[in-house]
Design a protein around this motif. Structure first.
Motif, PDB file in Angstrom:
ATOM      1  N   VAL A 186       1.421 -13.819 -22.135  1.00  0.00           N
ATOM      2  CA  VAL A 186       2.820 -13.936 -22.581  1.00  0.00           C
ATOM      3  C   VAL A 186       3.440 -12.565 -22.815  1.00  0.00           C
ATOM      4  O   VAL A 186       4.558 -12.298 -22.375  1.00  0.00           O
ATOM      5  CB  VAL A 186       2.904 -14.804 -23.860  1.00  0.00           C
ATOM      6  N   GLU A 187       2.698 -11.693 -23.484  1.00  0.00           N
ATOM      7  CA  GLU A 187       3.263 -10.391 -23.832  1.00  0.00           C
ATOM      8  C   GLU A 187       3.662  -9.613 -22.577  1.00  0.00           C
ATOM      9  O   GLU A 187       4.764  -9.081 -22.493  1.00  0.00           O
ATOM     10  CB  GLU A 187       2.242  -9.606 -24.646  1.00  0.00           C
ATOM     11  N   GLU A 188       2.750  -9.568 -21.594  1.00  0.00           N
ATOM     12  CA  GLU A 188       3.061  -8.789 -20.395  1.00  0.00           C
ATOM     13  C   GLU A 188       4.224  -9.399 -19.621  1.00  0.00           C
ATOM     14  O   GLU A 188       5.063  -8.686 -19.082  1.00  0.00           O
ATOM     15  CB  GLU A 188       1.830  -8.679 -19.492  1.00  0.00           C
ATOM     16  N   ARG A 189       4.265 -10.728 -19.577  1.00  0.00           N
ATOM     17  CA  ARG A 189       5.347 -11.338 -18.814  1.00  0.00           C
ATOM     18  C   ARG A 189       6.688 -11.085 -19.505  1.00  0.00           C
ATOM     19  O   ARG A 189       7.707 -10.874 -18.847  1.00  0.00           O
ATOM     20  CB  ARG A 189       5.105 -12.832 -18.600  1.00  0.00           C
ATOM     21  N   ALA A 190       6.658 -11.079 -20.844  1.00  0.00           N
ATOM     22  CA  ALA A 190       7.895 -10.778 -21.578  1.00  0.00           C
ATOM     23  C   ALA A 190       8.367  -9.363 -21.236  1.00  0.00           C
ATOM     24  O   ALA A 190       9.555  -9.136 -20.994  1.00  0.00           O
ATOM     25  CB  ALA A 190       7.658 -10.923 -23.078  1.00  0.00           C
ATOM     26  N   ILE A 191       7.425  -8.419 -21.189  1.00  0.00           N
ATOM     27  CA  ILE A 191       7.796  -7.047 -20.837  1.00  0.00           C
ATOM     28  C   ILE A 191       8.369  -7.014 -19.420  1.00  0.00           C
ATOM     29  O   ILE A 191       9.397  -6.389 -19.159  1.00  0.00           O
ATOM     30  CB  ILE A 191       6.567  -6.122 -20.953  1.00  0.00           C
ATOM     31  N   ALA A 192       7.702  -7.731 -18.515  1.00  0.00           N
ATOM     32  CA  ALA A 192       8.137  -7.701 -17.115  1.00  0.00           C
ATOM     33  C   ALA A 192       9.562  -8.234 -16.961  1.00  0.00           C
ATOM     34  O   ALA A 192      10.363  -7.646 -16.225  1.00  0.00           O
ATOM     35  CB  ALA A 192       7.175  -8.510 -16.247  1.00  0.00           C
ATOM     36  N   ILE A 193       9.899  -9.317 -17.653  1.00  0.00           N
ATOM     37  CA  ILE A 193      11.258  -9.836 -17.438  1.00  0.00           C
ATOM     38  C   ILE A 193      12.293  -9.038 -18.223  1.00  0.00           C
ATOM     39  O   ILE A 193      13.434  -8.930 -17.802  1.00  0.00           O
ATOM     40  CB  ILE A 193      11.384 -11.360 -17.688  1.00  0.00           C
ATOM     41  N   GLU A 194      11.883  -8.446 -19.355  1.00  0.00           N
ATOM     42  CA  GLU A 194      12.793  -7.524 -20.056  1.00  0.00           C
ATOM     43  C   GLU A 194      13.140  -6.360 -19.139  1.00  0.00           C
ATOM     44  O   GLU A 194      14.286  -5.917 -19.087  1.00  0.00           O
ATOM     45  CB  GLU A 194      12.128  -6.936 -21.305  1.00  0.00           C
ATOM     46  N   ALA A 195      12.106  -5.864 -18.434  1.00  0.00           N
ATOM     47  CA  ALA A 195      12.314  -4.722 -17.555  1.00  0.00           C
ATOM     48  C   ALA A 195      13.299  -5.071 -16.444  1.00  0.00           C
ATOM     49  O   ALA A 195      13.838  -4.188 -15.781  1.00  0.00           O
ATOM     50  CB  ALA A 195      10.984  -4.267 -16.962  1.00  0.00           C
ATOM     51  N   ARG A 196      13.505  -6.353 -16.232  1.00  0.00           N
ATOM     52  CA  ARG A 196      14.438  -6.763 -15.186  1.00  0.00           C
ATOM     53  C   ARG A 196      15.704  -7.358 -15.763  1.00  0.00           C
ATOM     54  O   ARG A 196      16.339  -8.230 -15.160  1.00  0.00           O
ATOM     55  CB  ARG A 196      13.718  -7.699 -14.233  1.00  0.00           C
ATOM     56  N   GLY A 197      16.066  -6.875 -16.932  1.00  0.00           N
ATOM     57  CA  GLY A 197      17.386  -7.177 -17.473  1.00  0.00           C
ATOM     58  C   GLY A 197      17.550  -8.573 -18.034  1.00  0.00           C
ATOM     59  O   GLY A 197      18.672  -9.068 -18.126  1.00  0.00           O
ATOM     60  N   PHE A 198      16.451  -9.221 -18.450  1.00  0.00           N
ATOM     61  CA  PHE A 198      16.533 -10.602 -18.939  1.00  0.00           C
ATOM     62  C   PHE A 198      17.495 -10.725 -20.120  1.00  0.00           C
ATOM     63  O   PHE A 198      18.174 -11.725 -20.266  1.00  0.00           O
ATOM     64  CB  PHE A 198      15.130 -11.072 -19.340  1.00  0.00           C
TER      65      PHE A 198
END
Lengths: 292, 255, 257
Positions: free
Chosen positions: C205-217
């Motif tokens: 969960v943590e990494e996926r949250a970072i990944a979508i934040e990095a894409r302007g979520f």
């Protein structure tokens, strides 16, 4: 012009006592390609997260010192502004798939949808980015059906399509097979050659030695070395602190003990090693090595 | 037909209370605080946990559902509104891909998540016996919301296994309302206490540092120094409450 | 365990071409009318929904859904309610010591028709609408994009987790985990099955949250959409017709009672 400027940065994650970064000073010029090396737990990921704005915005915790990247100040900006300027790609390709999309094309467009890029421009940018990273033929596949290397290139493309000023990569090939790693490295190299500012945390020192402009060595949250690849990667300090070093450097170091390496500089790459050994006069191997 | 009209009134009252709560939480900003990116990413995983464990339990042929572990998890570490959303979406999505029959139960699932969140916010998810109490309260809430749905949508007897108990009770002369309420009151506490205990065991296995990333991660901080005796007392008290409830419920609903 | 990503059948048909909101309106119009209008409306709507299923050229899949999911549940409910519901005067037949009253058979038939309308109209929506089109259209109309994310993401994560559960189940069985015998042993089997499944996916969960934040979520800018989902005049016409139909059917209930 420094596009990245960290001054005296010390950072602690929540609920921890020892800082993950201690008094870190780092300046990166626009267009520079900087590699960060360090053992596991040395603070490479934390440094990458700091550059990408996730420390402290996402992880909370305590940050002192100043962090400035692409004209933004960590204490004043929001994470959603930060990600427009700094792109982050990290280790696990699978976890970087958003999960919100069914095809690779849609996956890459996800970031552009979020930041409100008009539809026509979006399509052009996605196609262009896919051409750049060589994944145009994967456009209609499901991101989950791809190999690790392909997934990592999709992750990289998804970030590049947002046109960041700085690209931060945290060991992007550590979970890939050799072929996948080579493909990803190929893209990174292209980006660096096109003049993008790249910060790459990486173990594979032989590759770094060939392509990076500068290498920074992290140990226990502190920067212990900062210089050209050759200076840093052949330093004895790395050996003392237990860093992974190039097998060519190790070989030459051993050879120097045996009197077989006469150059002042130790090599990092295969080419340098070959060149150095070729220059050694009377390279006839005298067996002085004690038998074990 | 009269039962159905009663139910419509009941539904409107419940709906009005929910709307008021929603407006209150929205205007005070309590709700928004629960929905960080971590929450949005956790919810799909929690729903998948709900449905997958639900299916494993079917394979093991156990007399419980355990299909709301993820909902309880989100309720505890993100907050009641996030828990409610997880529960509701869990049933809606199960309706989409597994069996549309899940769909009407979404208010029950939402109440489970919300109750778990409220209980955790007042500190009742920090050790084993408190978790048992929370599980029991969740079961009571689920029964209160589930009974009218069961009657209004499915006429009291749906395709689930516990309907056999309802049928039995009807045959012994109880009214429809009493029969359904009693059935739920027998089946729910066992399931919800087991669910809460499993959710607690999972949270116990996650690092405190990881939990701080969630809006209410501190809700799951385990209290040290508790004794097994407390857990046993809690279980016994709950068992007595269930028996008492089954005895008392018919007289309440008939009167 | 079902590994369906969704019910969607990727073909072209009049129903496929309709705007997702139109189909969603159809579903809710049918459900509201079936449950809240005059009782006799429900069986009529059941027939209407059944016929609609055949415009979509998804007869084969629709039939499978009907036979596998809907009919068994409905038959069970029908029989149980006919036999066990209390009261009723006109006894049709006796099954053992249970009386089957005409009133109860009628009540059971109504309930079953309502459930059929609800489940079956949803099935039609899902058979003919791609989940990402549905979400894109609803987001464009104001559904929070985070909700769309949650739904699509769940649809993708679930099959993966089910596959993982299957792997863990067979792995633990081959190591001698008892999933068949006594009750206590089966209870104990839960932990080794659930543990590996849950912890891995929670840590992701943590990494996926970072990944979508990095894409302007969390970008506050107005979102745009890669696909344009067409919304024609016919769509609007159908939607308004359905709304009026629903209002009329509610009026009929108030009028006639």
């Amino acid at each position: 012009m420094a596009i990245v400027n960290l001054h005296n940065v010390t950072y602690k994650y929540p609920l921890t006592e020892t800082p993950a970064l201690q008094n870190v000073n780092l300046r990166v010029k626009e267009g520079e390609f900087v590699a960060i090396i360090g053992r596991n737990g040395a603070g490479k990921s934390t440094l990458c997260y700091t550059l990408a704005g996730f420390v402290p915005h996402f992880f909370k915790g305590e940050l002192t010192g100043s962090v400035e990247v692409a004209g933004m100040d960590a204490s004043k900006s929001h994470l959603h502004e930060w990600v427009l300027n700094v792109g982050l790609v990290f280790q696990n390709p699978f976890n970087q798939i958003s999960g919100a999309k069914y095809t690779v094309f849609e996956e890459i467009a996800f970031g552009l949808e979020n930041i409100g890029v008009p539809r026509d421009e979006m399509k052009v940018r996605v196609e262009e980015a896919m051409r750049l990273t060589g994944i145009s033929d994967l456009a209609d596949r499901s991101p989950y059906s791809l190999s690790g290397g392909q997934q990592q290139r999709v992750a990289l493309t998804s970030i590049l399509v947002m046109q960041p000023k700085v690209l931060v990569l945290d060991e992007p090939t550590s979970q890939l097979d050799p072929i996948g790693a080579r493909e990803v490295f190929g893209v990174i190299r292209t980006m660096a050659e096109q003049g993008m500012t790249v910060v790459l945390a990486e173990h594979k020192v032989e590759w770094i030695a060939r392509f990076a402009d500068r290498v920074v060595a992290l140990h226990e949250g502190k920067i212990i070395l900062d210089g050209t690849p050759r200076e840093v990667l052949t330093s004895d300090l790395l050996l003392d602190k237990g860093f992974g070093i190039s097998r060519y450097t190790s070989a030459a170091r051993k050879a120097r003990e045996l009197g077989l390496w006469r150059q002042e500089q130790l090599p990092v790459t295969l080419e340098e090693a070959a060149e150095g050994f070729a220059l050694t006069p009377n390279a006839s191997p005298k067996r002085r090595c004690e038998s074990k | 037909m009269e039962v159905i009209t009663q139910n419509v009134v009941y539904f409107i009252v419940v709906l009005a209370i929910m709307v008021l709560l929603f407006v209150w939480a929205y205007l005070t900003g309590r709700m928004q605080k629960e929905f960080t990116t971590m929450t949005w990413v956790l919810i799909p995983v929690a729903i998948a946990i709900n449905l997958t464990i639900g299916q494993i339990v079917l394979v093991l042929k156990l007399p419980v559902y355990l299909d709301s572990i993820g909902t309880v998890l989100v309720g505890v570490i993100c907050g009641p509104w996030a828990g409610a959303l997880t529960g509701a979406l869990s049933n809606i999505i199960a309706g989409i891909i597994l069996d549309p029959g899940w769909f009407p139960w979404f208010p029950v699932a939402a109440v489970i998540g919300a109750t778990a969140g409220v209980m955790a916010n007042i500190g009742y998810f920090k050790n084993w016996w408190k978790v048992v109490v929370t599980g029991f309260i969740i079961a009571v809430a689920a029964t209160i919301v589930g009974t009218p749905i069961s009657i209004l949508i499915f006429g009291g007897i749906s395709a689930s296994g516990s309907s056999i108990i309802t049928a039995f009770l009807l045959e012994t002369g109880r009214s429809l309302m009493t029969a359904v309420l009693t059935t739920n009151f027998i089946a729910e506490p066992v399931d919800k206490i087991a669910t809460s205990l499993l959710a607690f065991a999972i949270l116990d296995g996650l690092s405190a540092r990881y939990l701080t990333r969630f809006p209410r991660g501190e809700n799951a901080a385990v209290e040290k120094g508790q004794q097994q005796v407390q857990l046993i007392i809690a279980l016994v008290v709950v068992a007595l409450l269930i028996l008492f409830g089954i005895y008392v419920l018919p007289s309440i609903t008939s009167g | 365990m079902s590994l369906n990503r969704s019910f969607f059948v990727p073909i072209d048909s009049p129903l496929h071409r309709l705007n997702p909101l139109t189909k969603l309106t159809f579903v809710f119009a049918m459900i509201i009318s079936a449950f809240l209008s005059v009782p006799d409306m429900a069986p009529a709507l059941a027939v209407l929904v059944l016929l609609t299923g055949f415009i979509g050229k998804v007869q084969r899949q629709y039939r499978t859904v009907l036979l596998k999911l809907i009919l068994p549940a409905i038959l069970f409910m029908f029989v149980m309610q006919s036999v066990f519901l209390p009261g009723g005067e006109t006894i049709l037949i006796q099954v053992g010591r249970f009386d089957v009253a005409r009133e109860n058979v009628r009540a059971a038939f109504l309930t079953v028709s309502r459930v059929f309308v609800m489940v079956s109209s949803f099935a039609i929506l899902l058979l003919t609408t791609h989940p990402s089109k549905l979400m894109a259209d609803l987001t464009r109309r104001g559904l929070p994009p985070q909700l769309a994310y949650v739904i699509i993401s769940t649809l993708q994560i679930l099959p993966q987790m089910q596959a993982k559960a299957q792997t863990i189940l067979s792995a633990q069985r081959s190591r001698g985990l008892d999933t068949e015998s006594t009750f206590l042993k089966r209870v104990r089997a839960i932990v080794p099955l659930v543990g590996p499944l849950v912890f891995g996916s929670l840590v992701e969960v943590e990494e996926r949250a970072i990944a979508i934040e990095a894409r302007g979520f969390t970008s506050p800018r107005a979102k745009t959409f890669l696909y344009e989902v067409p919304d024609t005049r016919a769509d609007r016409l159908i939607r308004w017709t359905l709304v009026i139909f629903t209002l009329l059917s509610l009026a009929a209930r108030i009028w006639l009672s």
